[in-house]
Design an enzyme around this catalytic site. Structure first.
Site, PDB file in Angstrom:
ATOM      1  N   PHE A  49       0.815  -1.212   0.000  1.00 13.78           N
ATOM      2  CA  PHE A  49       0.000   0.000   0.000  1.00 13.78           C
ATOM      3  C   PHE A  49       0.848   1.261   0.000  1.00 13.78           C
ATOM      4  CE2 PHE A  49      -2.892  -3.043   1.919  1.00 13.78           C
ATOM      5  CZ  PHE A  49      -4.118  -2.713   1.371  1.00 13.78           C
ATOM      6  N   ASP A  50       0.502   2.186  -0.861  1.00 17.61           N
ATOM      7  CA  ASP A  50       0.841   3.576  -0.617  1.00 17.61           C
ATOM      8  C   ASP A  50       0.008   4.014   0.584  1.00 17.61           C
ATOM      9  OD1 ASP A  50       1.609   6.363  -1.067  1.00 17.61           O
ATOM     10  OD2 ASP A  50      -0.448   6.582  -1.782  1.00 17.61           O
ATOM     11  N   CYS A  51       0.506   4.951   1.360  1.00 19.26           N
ATOM     12  CA  CYS A  51      -0.239   5.388   2.544  1.00 19.26           C
ATOM     13  C   CYS A  51      -0.954   6.717   2.333  1.00 19.26           C
ATOM     14  CB  CYS A  51       0.702   5.489   3.750  1.00 19.26           C
ATOM     15  SG  CYS A  51      -0.156   5.941   5.270  1.00 19.26           S
TER      16      CYS A  51
END
Length: 239
Positions: free
Chosen positions: A11-13
């Protein structure tokens, strides 16, 4: 795409799990009012976005708090309103205050039942530690810009991701990348042959907001307007 074919999600955050535009705008708009600027939040985010990406490219080993501060100063110069050291530091220290999207904790809790969860984020460790408290899950691996000495779309995060997969015993073909930013995430995912899901958090709103326009080709395999929609489909696939 069959989501049952994957065992790990990276995941990108910020922009995907944490509402970074709301977090940025809270500081930028307060500064703009104090500076007497008649400018909307969207205009502020648009002015800011390219500066952040440029600072990340020029100073890849800088902590994200320092990147935020310098990008803010450059935004002020562009808009003709100098940014004081106090305001620059305020933005730099604001990451832990940025809110999670409402659906992030529930969606992540659901996904954690069936997948390994890995963070690959343009942030420093201290900043993400504050954000993680808002997300309510324990990630199997956390890869930050501070860890790899670079900012996406540079490949460093994804090289570290390959090592994390080996440690977790997950074949690379069983990994799916999940992200909002076409510029930061879907461009390098395409370059590296990594399947990806676009969480289109700005669905229904024009433009890229604080994210620069992609300068290279990108692709994604599935699109969802939010994380909970993706989590529901993923859960059904694993059932």
């Amino acid at each position: 795409m069959n989501l049952a074919d994957y065992d790990a999600l990276s995941f990108d955050c910020y922009g995907t799990l944490i509402d970074w535009e709301t977090g940025l705008a809270a500081v930028l708009s307060a500064w703009a009012r104090e500076s007497g600027l008649d400018i909307s939040d969207e205009e502020l985010l648009l002015a800011y976005g390219d500066h952040e990406a440029q600072v990340e490219t020029e100073t890849p080993k800088a902590l994200y708090s320092a990147v935020l501060a310098e990008a803010f100063r450059r935004t002020g110069d562009q808009l003709g309103a100098p940014v004081s050291q106090e305001w620059a530091q305020r933005l730099g220290a604001s990451v832990p205050d940025w809110p999670a999207f409402d659906d992030s904790p529930e969606a992540l809790a659901s996904l954690a039942r069936d997948y390994k969860l890995i963070i690959v984020s343009n942030v420093h460790r201290e900043g993400f530690a504050g954000s993680n408290k808002r997300l309510g899950v324990t990630f199997d691996r956390i890869i930050t810009a501070e860890d790899v000495g670079a900012y996406k779309p540079a490949p460093n995060h994804f090289q570290a991701l390959d090592e994390a997969l080996k440690e977790l015993g997950v074949p690379r073909e069983r990994l799916l990348h999940v992200a909002q930013s076409l510029f930061h995430d879907h461009v390098p995912a395409k370059r590296l042959g990594l399947p990806s899901v676009w969480i289109n958090r700005r669905s229904g709103r024009p433009g890229q907001g604080a994210t620069p326009e992609p300068a290279e080709a990108y692709s994604y395999d599935l699109e969802f307007p939010d994380l909970i929609s993706f989590a529901e489909v993923a859960r059904a696939a694993k059932s």
